[in-house]
Design a protein around this motif. Sequence first.
Motif, mmCIF file in Angstrom:
data_model
loop_
_atom_site.group_PDB
_atom_site.id
_atom_site.type_symbol
_atom_site.label_atom_id
_atom_site.label_comp_id
_atom_site.label_asym_id
_atom_site.label_seq_id
_atom_site.Cartn_x
_atom_site.Cartn_y
_atom_site.Cartn_z
ATOM 1 N N GLU A 115 -3.221 -8.848 -47.868
ATOM 2 C CA GLU A 115 -1.949 -9.371 -47.201
ATOM 3 C C GLU A 115 -2.137 -11.054 -47.016
ATOM 4 N N GLU A 116 -3.533 -11.015 -46.385
ATOM 5 C CA GLU A 116 -3.767 -12.395 -46.002
ATOM 6 C C GLU A 116 -3.965 -13.407 -47.402
ATOM 7 N N ARG A 117 -4.445 -12.944 -48.241
ATOM 8 C CA ARG A 117 -4.799 -13.635 -49.351
ATOM 9 C C ARG A 117 -3.257 -13.973 -50.056
ATOM 10 N N ARG A 118 -2.499 -12.867 -50.090
ATOM 11 C CA ARG A 118 -1.077 -13.180 -50.579
ATOM 12 C C ARG A 118 -0.445 -14.256 -49.962
ATOM 13 N N LYS A 119 -0.567 -14.454 -48.623
ATOM 14 C CA LYS A 119 0.024 -15.375 -47.810
ATOM 15 C C LYS A 119 -0.243 -17.031 -48.314
ATOM 16 N N ARG A 120 -1.395 -17.183 -48.613
ATOM 17 C CA ARG A 120 -1.817 -18.493 -49.127
ATOM 18 C C ARG A 120 -1.046 -19.102 -50.464
ATOM 19 N N SER A 121 -0.612 -20.247 -50.137
ATOM 20 C CA SER A 121 0.381 -20.687 -51.242
ATOM 21 C C SER A 121 -0.534 -21.189 -52.082
ATOM 22 N N ALA A 122 0.023 -21.579 -53.532
ATOM 23 C CA ALA A 122 -0.863 -21.946 -54.632
ATOM 24 C C ALA A 122 -1.452 -23.255 -54.375
ATOM 25 N N PHE A 123 -0.711 -24.008 -53.373
ATOM 26 C CA PHE A 123 -1.310 -25.433 -53.110
ATOM 27 C C PHE A 123 -2.535 -25.386 -52.239
ATOM 28 N N GLU A 124 -2.479 -24.245 -51.205
ATOM 29 C CA GLU A 124 -3.481 -24.170 -50.378
ATOM 30 C C GLU A 124 -4.794 -23.842 -51.324
ATOM 31 N N ILE A 125 -4.528 -22.975 -52.232
ATOM 32 C CA ILE A 125 -5.724 -22.446 -53.188
ATOM 33 C C ILE A 125 -6.079 -23.646 -53.751
ATOM 34 N N MET A 126 -5.196 -24.473 -54.211
ATOM 35 C CA MET A 126 -5.630 -25.693 -55.098
ATOM 36 C C MET A 126 -6.374 -26.653 -54.139
ATOM 37 N N ARG A 127 -6.133 -26.708 -53.063
ATOM 38 C CA ARG A 127 -6.921 -27.674 -52.178
ATOM 39 C C ARG A 127 -8.103 -27.258 -51.842
ATOM 40 N N GLU A 128 -8.173 -25.989 -51.683
ATOM 41 C CA GLU A 128 -9.698 -25.347 -51.520
ATOM 42 C C GLU A 128 -10.482 -25.479 -52.640
ATOM 43 N N TYR A 129 -10.218 -25.195 -53.712
ATOM 44 C CA TYR A 129 -10.893 -25.719 -55.033
ATOM 45 C C TYR A 129 -11.243 -26.939 -55.240
ATOM 46 N N MET A 130 -10.227 -27.902 -54.835
ATOM 47 C CA MET A 130 -10.598 -29.268 -54.813
ATOM 48 C C MET A 130 -11.793 -30.010 -53.909
ATOM 49 N N GLU A 131 -11.714 -29.083 -52.544
ATOM 50 C CA GLU A 131 -12.739 -29.642 -51.582
ATOM 51 C C GLU A 131 -14.125 -28.977 -52.056
ATOM 52 N N LEU A 132 -13.972 -27.872 -52.873
ATOM 53 C CA LEU A 132 -15.364 -27.271 -53.266
ATOM 54 C C LEU A 132 -15.567 -28.148 -54.488
ATOM 55 N N LEU A 133 -14.974 -28.484 -55.266
ATOM 56 C CA LEU A 133 -15.302 -29.551 -56.452
ATOM 57 C C LEU A 133 -16.006 -30.672 -55.733
#
Lengths: 147, 247
Positions: free
Chosen positions: A3-21
């Motif tokens: 449920e928690e994972r589903r709540k994250r928007s695509a933008f949030e996931i993208m931002r997390e990836y960008m931070e990791l990069l």
Amino acid sequence: MYEERRKRSAFEIMREYMELLDAWADELLESPGRPSWDIQSCCLEPLCDISITADEVVVTADLPYAQPETIEVEAVGHDLIEISAKIKRKVGFGDLGITHREGEFSSFRSRARIPVPVETDRMKIRFKRGILEVHLPRKKGHRIRIE
Amino acid sequence: MSEAVRIVEKKRIPSEAIMLQGLPDVGLVGLIATSYIISELNLDEIAYVDSDLLPPIVVLHKGLPHAPLRIYGNKDLIAAISEIAVPVKALHRIMRKLVDWAESKNVKMILSMGGLPVQNRQDIKEPKVFAAGSSDDSLKLLREKGLEILNEGFIVGPQALTMRYCVERKLTAVALLAQSFFNYPDPEASAVAIKKFAQITGKKVDVADLLEKGEEIRLRARDIMRRTQSELSQMKKSQEYDLPLYV
């Protein structure tokens, strides 16, 4: 969890990836974690730079106090060159104001990896104002004519 | 929340002084020049920069700890230098704080020396110096002093930020840019920049010793140059080679 994972928007996931990069990029750009000298071989590692033009690769190295007649540039394989030179006078840590280390350095040595194919047998070198320039002509490809 | 950047004053700070900024940058021109002026004019350590944005480093000199980013001064000159490459992520806030602090001390002018990277530096015997100013008045002053103005182009890094923040605050900022190596310490470029500093301020600084010690400085500056190279690439310093488009 799902449920928690589903709540994250695509933008949030993208931002997390960008931070990791960003973090990875920072790690890659970090200066080497080793010293610029080697007590065992009595060598200092000079500052080096590589630039690539359409026709050649130019490797430069800053060699203060180097004896010009002792400068050697050796091709180690097809994509690696080794630069070495003797220093006019031995340099100890004491000369650099450092008293908690022991050791003396009598030469410069470094290796530079050439990122594109070059003709090492046509290498030319020049030493001016304490800077060594190594010119390596780039390998030419086949010419293709427009039909 | 505590301040991100704090300037800790150790001694009385002069009012209406000229402030020099010499942070590690292209060819370490500004750092070498400013350090040399500090030493030649016997400036005292009067303040230092404290910030959680800087790496956890202390520099030992004669056995005593010092902050790596320090401010020196006498009665009419203030000079800020850094013995470490300033991380790009901290640069904006540190430069803004330095300009804010300079304004609070009624600094007359912020003068920074730096390098203007040129590819054929080995072939240049006496590097040329170009100047940039934050206002029409400062450009007029620079022309009167016989300096060649950098009319078009990009400035990237500490000098660029000082220039921007000084324009905001209507403070006079001058940047002196000497033709230099990009990635190698360049004491000769520092020496010509110092000559122009002397021309503008009327202060006498003999650069003979700096030129004589050129090779020694290049040898000693290898490590800070290596660290600075990494920061320069992150701040896209090579953009200084670019041609600006302004139609």
